[in-house]
Motif scaffolding. Structure first.
Motif, PDB file in Angstrom:
ATOM      1  N   ASN A 252      93.124  57.380  51.013  1.00  0.00           N
ATOM      2  CA  ASN A 252      94.165  56.420  50.614  1.00  0.00           C
ATOM      3  C   ASN A 252      93.471  55.128  50.214  1.00  0.00           C
ATOM      4  OD1 ASN A 252      96.297  54.734  50.260  1.00  0.00           O
ATOM      5  ND2 ASN A 252      97.255  55.133  52.244  1.00  0.00           N
ATOM      6  N   PRO A 253      93.301  54.860  48.901  1.00  0.00           N
ATOM      7  CA  PRO A 253      92.506  53.705  48.468  1.00  0.00           C
ATOM      8  C   PRO A 253      93.191  52.367  48.709  1.00  0.00           C
ATOM      9  CG  PRO A 253      93.503  54.813  46.595  1.00  0.00           C
ATOM     10  CD  PRO A 253      93.802  55.664  47.781  1.00  0.00           C
TER      11      PRO A 253
ATOM     12  N   GLY B 105      86.811  47.181  57.031  1.00  0.00           N
ATOM     13  CA  GLY B 105      85.820  47.403  55.985  1.00  0.00           C
ATOM     14  C   GLY B 105      84.471  47.874  56.481  1.00  0.00           C
ATOM     15  N   SER B 106      84.307  48.038  57.805  1.00  0.00           N
ATOM     16  CA  SER B 106      83.003  48.470  58.312  1.00  0.00           C
ATOM     17  C   SER B 106      82.769  49.942  58.012  1.00  0.00           C
ATOM     18  CB  SER B 106      82.923  48.229  59.821  1.00  0.00           C
ATOM     19  OG  SER B 106      83.903  49.001  60.495  1.00  0.00           O
TER      20      SER B 106
ATOM     21  N   CYS C  59      83.252  52.516  45.648  1.00  0.00           N
ATOM     22  CA  CYS C  59      84.666  52.738  45.360  1.00  0.00           C
ATOM     23  C   CYS C  59      85.352  53.135  46.660  1.00  0.00           C
ATOM     24  CB  CYS C  59      84.845  53.801  44.283  1.00  0.00           C
ATOM     25  SG  CYS C  59      84.869  53.089  42.641  1.00  0.00           S
ATOM     26  N   TYR C  60      84.972  52.462  47.769  1.00  0.00           N
ATOM     27  CA  TYR C  60      85.471  52.799  49.097  1.00  0.00           C
ATOM     28  C   TYR C  60      86.971  52.540  49.196  1.00  0.00           C
ATOM     29  CZ  TYR C  60      85.917  52.572  54.189  1.00  0.00           C
ATOM     30  OH  TYR C  60      86.298  52.755  55.476  1.00  0.00           O
ATOM     31  N   SER C  61      87.425  51.383  48.707  1.00  0.00           N
ATOM     32  CA  SER C  61      88.825  51.018  48.840  1.00  0.00           C
ATOM     33  C   SER C  61      89.200  50.101  47.690  1.00  0.00           C
ATOM     34  CB  SER C  61      89.066  50.318  50.183  1.00  0.00           C
ATOM     35  OG  SER C  61      90.376  49.777  50.229  1.00  0.00           O
ATOM     36  N   ALA C  62      90.483  50.201  47.258  1.00  0.00           N
ATOM     37  CA  ALA C  62      90.994  49.294  46.232  1.00  0.00           C
ATOM     38  C   ALA C  62      91.680  48.090  46.859  1.00  0.00           C
ATOM     39  CB  ALA C  62      91.968  50.037  45.323  1.00  0.00           C
ATOM     40  N   ALA C  63      91.781  48.055  48.209  1.00  0.00           N
ATOM     41  CA  ALA C  63      92.371  46.910  48.886  1.00  0.00           C
ATOM     42  C   ALA C  63      91.335  45.795  49.004  1.00  0.00           C
ATOM     43  CB  ALA C  63      92.876  47.336  50.269  1.00  0.00           C
ATOM     44  N   LYS C  64      91.766  44.628  49.504  1.00  0.00           N
ATOM     45  CA  LYS C  64      90.850  43.487  49.648  1.00  0.00           C
ATOM     46  C   LYS C  64      90.025  43.643  50.913  1.00  0.00           C
ATOM     47  CE  LYS C  64      93.678  40.255  47.025  1.00  0.00           C
ATOM     48  NZ  LYS C  64      94.359  38.958  47.033  1.00  0.00           N
TER      49      LYS C  64
ATOM     50  N   THR D  78      79.664  45.780  49.306  1.00  0.00           N
ATOM     51  CA  THR D  78      79.427  46.377  47.994  1.00  0.00           C
ATOM     52  C   THR D  78      80.637  46.241  47.103  1.00  0.00           C
ATOM     53  OG1 THR D  78      79.997  48.492  49.000  1.00  0.00           O
ATOM     54  CG2 THR D  78      77.678  47.987  48.760  1.00  0.00           C
ATOM     55  N   GLN D  79      80.520  46.783  45.889  1.00  0.00           N
ATOM     56  CA  GLN D  79      81.489  46.572  44.836  1.00  0.00           C
ATOM     57  C   GLN D  79      82.842  47.169  45.170  1.00  0.00           C
ATOM     58  OE1 GLN D  79      80.339  48.309  41.202  1.00  0.00           O
ATOM     59  NE2 GLN D  79      82.146  47.691  40.068  1.00  0.00           N
ATOM     60  N   GLN D  80      83.922  46.450  44.739  1.00  0.00           N
ATOM     61  CA  GLN D  80      85.269  46.960  44.876  1.00  0.00           C
ATOM     62  C   GLN D  80      85.728  47.550  43.561  1.00  0.00           C
ATOM     63  OE1 GLN D  80      86.939  46.758  47.833  1.00  0.00           O
ATOM     64  NE2 GLN D  80      85.070  45.957  48.666  1.00  0.00           N
TER      65      GLN D  80
END
Length: 707
Positions: free
Chosen positions: A603-604, A611-612, A667-672, A677-679
């Protein structure tokens, strides 16, 4: 067509004048060519759904000039009409299958409460008999199952309670019908006319008649609407008796095709001729089948419009537009200029699309919190958030930022009282002789609005009077004689160019500055050290010059003069004609690595564990661009004074794909999420990271939140 020539008795070609007394054989003769087929499309079916987005289909067959079905290979596959397309029906108001959510009591606009005292079912109003608060509800009738000769229609009938929830105990005796018959009129039948004239007076001809599929009222339909196997014949043979052989039809060569592209006609002369080669009146050959004077031809493929599929709607709710590509196409896979196609028949490249109604959003505010101060100038805060029509908090992007209420405002209170606060004196800075003591002195604001005093540090200009001293002298008696090493300043470098030495004086002196021998030799500071002086030196400026000036062919660390400074550079590839410059990373591979994280949340929109990284997360490890690369040296571009991040000669890729130096991403998550690393989300900004090495500075923009 064949070649006809005059020959002598030896078989050689002679002048045609030598054969003038002989009838000349025909060079051409008629031949029967199977007519080209053409596509024929039936009517579109009804939409596959009664509401929302569906599809309509139709049958497409290949027919000849007499409307008979032939093999599909007889038709041009490039011109085949579409057999299905999308259709849009009114927005659905479905009966919700979720038993845990109420259904609107009147899902259709013509449903009303039956006010009869008996509570009898009124099927036209969509509401059945009330039994203990439960009632039958009906949906609209569907399409008729047949287009002719009668059929049936269906509708949805459900039991609901007074709140619109699905129930199960309605009176079964008053349940409305779920199916009814429907009359769609009579089916079309085959009709045919009288036979026409025979095409030949003798020798076997053909006659035809009109055979059509139609209603009794004369309305015509395509052949596919009638039973194709029962279709009466529309042609038959006639005048089968033999014809006289004294005269025969002869034909000339075919003309060029009447068109340069598409389908056209070819023409030729056809005349009646006797056996001895003389032209006769055409009526002397009328009993014979006359060869065709024209036939169909194809002049190559004409440019025609082609379209791509419709794209997604430009909006996720409300009314938007869909677009598709439209281009002029010629041949099998060749696109040409749009001016080559007929502009008046150009298909539309844009159409309107209707999505679900948009949700409404507005800014909501909580009450103001207390002022940040109890006196003087402070500020107070309140929470402002974007909410939907149910007052549930939503993403702030859904609300108009220009109408956002303020979240913070100033609050002016009575002036504050300021006093000097002093701490205790420290111990004397020396154990003998003269020294000093210190204490903390600060200007503090007094908060008196609470049960006890609180202090906050302020600028010293706010406090009244003179600031109390924070340093004072102290004397602890004469000190015994002690000695220590004293050093002078470093002298000049021993060489004006290259590597030399510098000297300084080192003396053992007492606290009265008298020479002494009481100092320990082990603690004596150095009197000389190496120095580098590159001014006016002929030092190499690149690894290539190191190789040329010093005739060195071994890789290693060398001093180069770079931008006026002496730097230690690692030269690699000294045996080649183009050695490269590298900077050795002092911290080594342990702290110099680049990474594109390989895990992605199912669920992105979530951000678990703040975020860990956790390998037991609800993730999948399938990011194809992921990798982990460590670096011991990085290549330096001496001309641009930048690090070449893609050089991997002194790098190791420990996992996945190679990742350039100073690069991070995920590309771990699209949330804040606060990960390093990069979002994937475009809302996250980038920061500026600097890698410095003895005066060199490489600035590189990296995605993510920190270096």
């Amino acid at each position: 067509m064949r070649y006809v020539s005059c020959r002598d008795d030896q078989g050689s070609v002679a002048d045609e004048a030598a054969c003038f007394q002989l009838p000349k054989p025909s060079a051409t003769e008629a031949c029967t060519v199977t007519p080209c087929g053409q596509w024929k499309a039936a009517e579109w079916t009804s939409c596959s759904v009664t509401c929302g987005q569906g599809k309509v289909t139709r049958q497409v067959v290949c027919v000849d000039y007499s409307d008979q079905i032939v093999d599909r290979s007889e038709c041009d596959v490039e011109d085949i009409p579409a057999t299905e397309q999308e259709c849009s029906m009114p927005s659905c108001q479905q009966i919700n299958p979720d038993y845990n959510r109420p259904i609107h009591p009147f899902p259709y606009p013509d449903y009303r409460q039956n006010n009869n005292q008996g509570g009898n079912l009124n099927q036209n109003q969509g509401r059945g008999h009330v039994h203990g608060g439960n009632q039958w509800r009906t949906g609209p009738w569907g399409a008729c199952s047949s287009t002719c000769a009668g059929g049936f229609q269906r509708r949805v009938v459900v039991c609901q309670d007074e709140n619109g929830y699905t129930a199960s105990n309605c009176d079964a005796r008053t349940k409305p019908d779920e199916q009814r018959s429907c009359e769609s009129g009579p089916c079309p039948q085959w009709a045919y006319g009288s036979w026409g004239e025979c095409t030949k007076p003798c020798g076997g001809g053909t006659r035809t008649r009109l055979v059509v599929c139609q209603h009794p009222n004369g309305e015509r339909f395509t052949d596919l609407s009638c039973e194709i196997l029962d279709k009466p014949p529309d042609r038959e043979q006639c005048n089968m008796q033999d014809c006289s052989q004294d005269a025969a039809w002869n034909s000339g060569p075919w003309s060029s095709c009447s068109v340069s592209c598409g389908r056209g006609q070819k023409y030729r002369d056809v005349y009646c001729m006797s056996k001895d080669g003389k032209h006769l009146e055409n009526n002397l050959c009328k009993q014979l089948a006359k060869p065709n004077v024209q036939r169909k031809c194809r002049g190559g493929r004409c440019p025609k419009w082609k379209t791509g599929g419709w794209g997604q709607c430009s909006v996720s709710c409300g009314r938007g537009v869909q677009q598709r590509s439209v281009f002029c196409h010629i041949g099998t896979h060749k696109t040409t200029r749009e001016t080559e196609c007929n502009q008046s028949s150009r298909p539309a490249s844009e159409q309107e699309c209707q999505m679900a109604d948009c949700a409404t959003y507005s800014w909501e505010m909580e009450d103001w919190q207390d002022c940040s101060k109890t006196c003087g100038e402070g500020s107070r805060y309140r929470k402002v958030f974007c909410a939907d029509q149910n007052t549930q908090e939503a993403d702030s992007l859904n609300c108009d930022p220009n109408k956002r209420p303020t979240e913070i405002e100033a609050c002016n209170l009575p002036p504050c009282e300021y006093i000097w606060i002093t701490g205790d004196w420290s111990e004397c800075s020396v154990t003998c002789g003269k020294g000093y003591k210190q204490r903390l002195v600060s200007c503090s604001e007094i908060y008196t609005g609470k049960d006890h005093y609180e202090y906050g540090y302020q600028n010293t200009v706010n406090c009244p009077g003179t600031q109390p001293p924070n340093v004072q002298s102290c004397y602890l008696g004469e000190c015994p004689v002690l000695a220590s090493w004293r050093v002078g300043n470093w002298g000049s470098c021993s060489v004006s160019c290259g590597i030399g030495v510098m000297h300084r004086s080192v003396q053992c002196l007492t606290n009265n500055d008298q020479p002494s021998t009481l100092c320990l030799e082990d603690l004596k500071p150095g009197e000389r050290r190496r120095c580098h002086n590159i001014h006016d030196c002929e030092l190499p400026m690149s690894c290539k010059e190191v190789k040329q000036l010093k005739t060195i062919s071994e890789d290693g660390e060398y001093y180069l003069k770079v931008k006026g400074r002496l730097l230690k550079i690692y030269c690699a590839g000294m045996e080649s004609d183009r050695p490269k410059e590298y900077v050795t990373l002092v911290k080594g591979e342990a702290e110099n690595f680049s990474e594109v994280y390989s895990y992605r949340l199912h669920n992105p929109t979530e951000c678990p564990y703040n975020g860990s990284r956790r390998e037991d997360c609800q993730c999948r490890k399938d990011y194809t661009a992921a990798g982990f690369t460590t670096f011991s040296k990085v290549r330096l571009d001496l001309n641009a004074m930048q690090i070449i991040t893609t050089d991997l000669q002194f790098a190791q890729t420990l996992d996945g794909r190679p990742v350039p130096f100073a690069t991070a991403g995920d590309c771990y998550s699209a949330a804040k999420c606060p990960q390093v690393t990069q979002q994937c989300s475009p809302n996250h900004g980038s920061i500026l990271c600097a890698n410095r090495y003895e005066g060199l500075e490489q600035l590189k923009t990296l995605p993510g939140r920190s270096c």
